[in-house]
Each structure stands twice: as structure tokens, then as C-alpha cells.
Write a protein that holds these residues in place. Structure first.
Motif, PDB file in Angstrom:
ATOM      1  N   GLY A  13       3.885  -0.974   9.027  1.00 35.45           N
ATOM      2  CA  GLY A  13       3.746   0.661   8.367  1.00 35.45           C
ATOM      3  C   GLY A  13       2.534   1.221   9.002  1.00 35.45           C
ATOM      4  N   ARG A  14       2.153   2.335   8.368  1.00 38.38           N
ATOM      5  CA  ARG A  14       1.157   3.259   8.566  1.00 38.38           C
ATOM      6  C   ARG A  14       0.013   2.882   7.860  1.00 38.38           C
ATOM      7  NH1 ARG A  14       2.503   7.381  11.980  1.00 38.38           N
ATOM      8  NH2 ARG A  14       0.897   8.601  11.328  1.00 38.38           N
ATOM      9  N   VAL A  15      -0.832   2.029   8.060  1.00 37.91           N
ATOM     10  CA  VAL A  15      -2.105   1.687   7.248  1.00 37.91           C
ATOM     11  C   VAL A  15      -3.269   1.715   7.974  1.00 37.91           C
ATOM     12  CG1 VAL A  15      -2.938  -0.202   5.885  1.00 37.91           C
ATOM     13  CG2 VAL A  15      -0.307   0.020   6.160  1.00 37.91           C
ATOM     14  N   SER A  16      -4.193   2.429   7.510  1.00 41.59           N
ATOM     15  CA  SER A  16      -5.642   2.280   7.830  1.00 41.59           C
ATOM     16  C   SER A  16      -6.403   1.497   7.334  1.00 41.59           C
ATOM     17  CB  SER A  16      -5.965   3.916   7.861  1.00 41.59           C
ATOM     18  OG  SER A  16      -6.216   4.176   6.612  1.00 41.59           O
ATOM     19  N   PHE A  17      -7.694   1.067   7.771  1.00 36.34           N
ATOM     20  CA  PHE A  17      -8.541   0.312   7.482  1.00 36.34           C
ATOM     21  C   PHE A  17     -10.190   0.865   7.598  1.00 36.34           C
ATOM     22  CE2 PHE A  17      -5.033  -2.286   8.689  1.00 36.34           C
ATOM     23  CZ  PHE A  17      -4.867  -3.057   7.738  1.00 36.34           C
ATOM     24  N   THR A  18     -10.842   1.398   6.794  1.00 35.69           N
ATOM     25  CA  THR A  18     -12.219   1.993   6.609  1.00 35.69           C
ATOM     26  C   THR A  18     -13.313   1.073   6.123  1.00 35.69           C
ATOM     27  OG1 THR A  18     -10.757   3.979   6.630  1.00 35.69           O
ATOM     28  CG2 THR A  18     -13.271   4.036   6.190  1.00 35.69           C
ATOM     29  N   PRO A  19     -14.203   1.004   6.834  1.00 36.85           N
ATOM     30  CA  PRO A  19     -15.388   0.011   6.162  1.00 36.85           C
ATOM     31  C   PRO A  19     -16.013   1.140   5.032  1.00 36.85           C
ATOM     32  CG  PRO A  19     -15.645   0.212   8.482  1.00 36.85           C
ATOM     33  CD  PRO A  19     -14.531   1.136   8.308  1.00 36.85           C
ATOM     34  N   ASN A  20     -16.081   0.116   4.093  1.00 34.03           N
ATOM     35  CA  ASN A  20     -16.445   0.675   2.599  1.00 34.03           C
ATOM     36  C   ASN A  20     -18.037   0.484   2.510  1.00 34.03           C
ATOM     37  OD1 ASN A  20     -17.140   0.601  -0.336  1.00 34.03           O
ATOM     38  ND2 ASN A  20     -15.337   1.789  -0.149  1.00 34.03           N
ATOM     39  N   PRO A  39     -19.400  -7.351   2.444  1.00 36.27           N
ATOM     40  CA  PRO A  39     -18.740  -6.236   3.120  1.00 36.27           C
ATOM     41  C   PRO A  39     -17.397  -6.109   2.780  1.00 36.27           C
ATOM     42  CG  PRO A  39     -19.748  -7.590   4.841  1.00 36.27           C
ATOM     43  CD  PRO A  39     -19.723  -8.336   3.539  1.00 36.27           C
ATOM     44  N   LEU A  40     -16.804  -4.745   2.330  1.00 37.39           N
ATOM     45  CA  LEU A  40     -15.505  -4.375   1.948  1.00 37.39           C
ATOM     46  C   LEU A  40     -15.055  -3.450   2.984  1.00 37.39           C
ATOM     47  CD1 LEU A  40     -16.129  -3.828  -1.892  1.00 37.39           C
ATOM     48  CD2 LEU A  40     -15.097  -5.793  -0.825  1.00 37.39           C
ATOM     49  N   MET A  41     -13.700  -3.546   2.835  1.00 35.62           N
ATOM     50  CA  MET A  41     -13.081  -2.234   3.593  1.00 35.62           C
ATOM     51  C   MET A  41     -11.959  -1.623   2.711  1.00 35.62           C
ATOM     52  SD  MET A  41     -10.746  -4.251   6.489  1.00 35.62           S
ATOM     53  CE  MET A  41      -9.785  -5.693   5.979  1.00 35.62           C
ATOM     54  N   THR A  42     -11.640  -0.355   2.955  1.00 37.70           N
ATOM     55  CA  THR A  42     -10.701   0.507   2.090  1.00 37.70           C
ATOM     56  C   THR A  42      -9.420   0.221   2.888  1.00 37.70           C
ATOM     57  OG1 THR A  42     -12.586   1.862   1.008  1.00 37.70           O
ATOM     58  CG2 THR A  42     -10.209   2.482   1.049  1.00 37.70           C
ATOM     59  N   VAL A  43      -8.388  -0.009   2.320  1.00 34.56           N
ATOM     60  CA  VAL A  43      -6.948  -0.324   2.925  1.00 34.56           C
ATOM     61  C   VAL A  43      -6.180   1.021   2.305  1.00 34.56           C
ATOM     62  CG1 VAL A  43      -5.101  -1.750   3.464  1.00 34.56           C
ATOM     63  CG2 VAL A  43      -7.394  -2.672   2.975  1.00 34.56           C
ATOM     64  N   GLU A  44      -5.537   1.868   2.972  1.00 36.96           N
ATOM     65  CA  GLU A  44      -4.820   2.849   2.543  1.00 36.96           C
ATOM     66  C   GLU A  44      -3.572   3.239   3.450  1.00 36.96           C
ATOM     67  OE1 GLU A  44      -7.081   6.140   1.353  1.00 36.96           O
ATOM     68  OE2 GLU A  44      -8.592   5.772   3.235  1.00 36.96           O
ATOM     69  N   GLY A  45      -2.768   3.914   3.086  1.00 32.64           N
ATOM     70  CA  GLY A  45      -1.504   4.581   3.630  1.00 32.64           C
ATOM     71  C   GLY A  45      -0.138   4.086   3.145  1.00 32.64           C
ATOM     72  N   ASP A  46       0.659   3.575   4.079  1.00 36.76           N
ATOM     73  CA  ASP A  46       2.021   3.561   3.683  1.00 36.76           C
ATOM     74  C   ASP A  46       2.617   2.254   4.255  1.00 36.76           C
ATOM     75  OD1 ASP A  46       4.721   3.364   2.381  1.00 36.76           O
ATOM     76  OD2 ASP A  46       5.177   5.321   3.372  1.00 36.76           O
ATOM     77  N   GLY A  47       2.509   0.855   3.531  1.00 34.22           N
ATOM     78  CA  GLY A  47       3.214  -0.297   4.250  1.00 34.22           C
ATOM     79  C   GLY A  47       2.542  -1.425   3.673  1.00 34.22           C
ATOM     80  N   THR A  48       2.771  -2.624   4.142  1.00 32.35           N
ATOM     81  CA  THR A  48       2.322  -4.012   3.633  1.00 32.35           C
ATOM     82  C   THR A  48       1.386  -4.475   4.475  1.00 32.35           C
ATOM     83  OG1 THR A  48       4.195  -4.978   4.666  1.00 32.35           O
ATOM     84  CG2 THR A  48       4.620  -3.987   2.617  1.00 32.35           C
ATOM     85  N   VAL A  49       0.445  -5.369   3.914  1.00 30.04           N
ATOM     86  CA  VAL A  49      -0.589  -6.059   4.654  1.00 30.04           C
ATOM     87  C   VAL A  49      -0.623  -7.376   4.119  1.00 30.04           C
ATOM     88  CG1 VAL A  49      -3.255  -5.884   5.261  1.00 30.04           C
ATOM     89  CG2 VAL A  49      -2.013  -3.826   4.773  1.00 30.04           C
ATOM     90  N   LEU A  50      -0.842  -8.219   5.018  1.00 29.80           N
ATOM     91  CA  LEU A  50      -1.036  -9.732   4.857  1.00 29.80           C
ATOM     92  C   LEU A  50      -2.398 -10.084   4.991  1.00 29.80           C
ATOM     93  CD1 LEU A  50       1.817 -11.381   6.751  1.00 29.80           C
ATOM     94  CD2 LEU A  50       1.604 -11.247   4.486  1.00 29.80           C
ATOM     95  N   PHE A  51      -3.151 -10.776   3.489  1.00 35.88           N
ATOM     96  CA  PHE A  51      -4.296 -11.085   3.687  1.00 35.88           C
ATOM     97  C   PHE A  51      -4.580 -12.574   3.369  1.00 35.88           C
ATOM     98  CE2 PHE A  51      -4.911  -6.589   1.565  1.00 35.88           C
ATOM     99  CZ  PHE A  51      -5.475  -6.110   2.631  1.00 35.88           C
ATOM    100  N   GLY A  52      -5.767 -12.870   4.019  1.00 40.07           N
ATOM    101  CA  GLY A  52      -6.035 -14.234   4.155  1.00 40.07           C
ATOM    102  C   GLY A  52      -7.489 -14.582   4.704  1.00 40.07           C
ATOM    103  N   HIS A  53      -8.254 -15.677   4.204  1.00 40.83           N
ATOM    104  CA  HIS A  53      -9.644 -15.862   4.881  1.00 40.83           C
ATOM    105  C   HIS A  53      -9.943 -17.332   4.635  1.00 40.83           C
ATOM    106  CE1 HIS A  53     -13.449 -14.475   5.994  1.00 40.83           C
ATOM    107  NE2 HIS A  53     -13.926 -15.105   4.989  1.00 40.83           N
ATOM    108  N   GLY A  54     -10.334 -17.674   5.941  1.00 44.82           N
ATOM    109  CA  GLY A  54     -10.780 -19.223   6.058  1.00 44.82           C
ATOM    110  C   GLY A  54      -9.789 -20.226   5.754  1.00 44.82           C
ATOM    111  N   VAL A  85       0.783  -1.216  -0.168  1.00 41.88           N
ATOM    112  CA  VAL A  85       0.031   0.061  -0.084  1.00 41.88           C
ATOM    113  C   VAL A  85       0.814   1.071   0.040  1.00 41.88           C
ATOM    114  CG1 VAL A  85      -1.784   1.285   1.137  1.00 41.88           C
ATOM    115  CG2 VAL A  85      -1.775  -1.253   1.362  1.00 41.88           C
ATOM    116  N   VAL A  86       0.877   2.150  -0.896  1.00 39.49           N
ATOM    117  CA  VAL A  86       1.557   3.340  -0.956  1.00 39.49           C
ATOM    118  C   VAL A  86       0.529   4.587  -1.136  1.00 39.49           C
ATOM    119  CG1 VAL A  86       3.356   2.258  -2.434  1.00 39.49           C
ATOM    120  CG2 VAL A  86       1.503   3.550  -3.309  1.00 39.49           C
ATOM    121  N   PRO A  87       1.106   5.908  -0.560  1.00 41.64           N
ATOM    122  CA  PRO A  87       0.208   6.808  -0.344  1.00 41.64           C
ATOM    123  C   PRO A  87      -0.184   7.282  -2.058  1.00 41.64           C
ATOM    124  CG  PRO A  87       2.221   7.337   0.499  1.00 41.64           C
ATOM    125  CD  PRO A  87       2.471   5.991   0.075  1.00 41.64           C
TER     126      PRO A  87
END
Length: 216
Positions: A33-40, A62-77, A15-17
């Protein structure tokens, strides 16, 4: 590309600015990093009408918006994850299959009855897949989920592809789909609806098939 496959069940998003990523809510495993998660609440880039279409079909994942400056690990179930890169075309995918996608992609909703008429409606009722499907168009990466891994099958005008509807994950390209009955009456005896019908995809593109008939 924003996504890197860590293993078969986990991806890392950069995720980059000024650029953002959409993901399923609850799919974040860890981040740096500095990452924010906002319900969309608007359904991604497709806006309010896209959201209304999916809610009308009971497919408002349901979705969420991910933004900022850093890296995020995703996975589900513990589901297998496949990263698909779009270069200006459209991906058609069931909403609950979406793990994450880049904000550069335009999100929309398509009524499946428009592809195959009445049989499009039957497809939704018989297979359990929605009458609406999510579309993602443009240049960017999409991460989809499946059981047992995903295989990409090319579709050419000379060779349509027949898929068990329960194994269907997504498709892209100039492709039409229709639901047809199995080849013979014996194919329907003692079988579930998944194998009594086939999803035929014709045109030019590719379909993504999972190595299982299990729904998410």
C-alpha cells in the motif's frame, strides 16, 4: 486492533488514513500500500520531555512514525513478539522491548526510583535495567519483544509475584515493585546478579515474563 500476530516472531500492522503507528527504527520487514516511514525525534506521544528523560537514562530507543494506507510487517532480531491490548490502563515496559505501538497511546517516562526508593536505584544498577522505564497509557495495542516467548502472570493483592529481574519484560495495573535479596545466602553463592535478587510485584495487575534470562 492495529496488530495481527502472523507467527511468534512477526506481526502485521494495519495502517489507515488519520491514524498512525510508532515502531522501532529498522523493524519494518515488508509493506503493502501507500505507507510512509518518518524518523520520530520527539519520542512518540510523550513529546520532548519524554524523550529527554529517556536520553538522560541512555534509553532513547529510536522510533519512526508509520502512516498512510496499507499493511506493514514488523519483526526484529528474530525475537518473540507479544501483543498486549490496553483498555485505559498503563503498561510499564523497558524501552528496548518495544517493537511497535498504536499512536492512540500516550507515551511517557517514569523514574523507577520512585517505586521502591533506594531499592529502585539498586534495581537499575544491579540488574542492568534502566532507572527510567517507558509508560504507555490509554486504549490501543502494544507489541513487545522477548526471548523464548512471553507468559502473563496475574498479580493480586493476596498473591504478590516474584520475578527474576532478567526475565522481566513489562507489567500493567496498579502495581508496585521493589528489589529484594534472594531468600538465603546460599542462593547468592556462584550465581549472577539476576538470581541473587528478586523483583517483587504487588497489587492488582499482571506481569509479563520471558522464557529466558537473556537480555535483548
Amino acid at each position: 486492533m492495529a496488530f495481527r500476530e502472523v507467527n511468534s516472531k512477526m506481526i502485521e500492522a494495519t495502517v489507515v488514513p488519520g491514524r498512525h503507528v510508532y515502531s522501532q527504527r529498522g523493524a519494518m520487514l515488508a509493506y503493502k500500500g501507500r505507507v510512509s516511514f518518518t524518523p520520530n525525534i520527539q519520542g512518540g506521544q510523550g513529546g520532548v520531555m519524554s524523550m529527554i528523560g529517556r536520553r538522560a537514562a541512555g534509553e532513547a530507543t529510536p522510533l519512526m512514525t508509520v502512516e498512510g494506507d496499507g499493511t506493514v510487517l514488523f519483526g526484529h532480531g528474530g525475537h518473540h513478539i507479544q501483543v498486549i491490548n490496553l483498555t485505559g490502563d498503563t503498561l510499564y515496559v523497558e524501552a528496548d522491548r518495544l517493537l511497535a505501538f498504536e499512536g492512540s497511546l500516550q507515551q511517557g517516562t517514569m523514574f523507577m526510583g520512585s517505586q521502591g526508593g533506594v531499592m529502585g536505584l539498586v534495581r537499575g544498577q544491579v540488574t542492568g535495567q534502566g532507572l527510567f522505564t517507558t509508560t504507555l497509557t490509554g486504549h490501543g495495542a502494544v507489541a513487545v519483544m522477548a526471548h523464548g516467548g512471553v507468559f502473563e502472570v496475574p498479580i493480586t493483592p493476596q498473591r504478590p509475584v516474584h520475578v527474576d529481574p532478567q526475565a522481566y519484560v513489562a507489567h500493567h495495573g496498579d502495581v508496585r515493585n521493589r528489589l529484594s535479596a534472594a531468600l538465603g545466602w546460599r542462593d547468592m553463592v556462584g550465581r549472577g546478579s539476576g538470581e541473587a535478587f528478586q523483583l517483587e510485584l504487588s497489587g492488582s495487575g499482571a506481569v509479563y515474563v520471558q522464557a529466558s534470562e537473556e537480555k535483548l
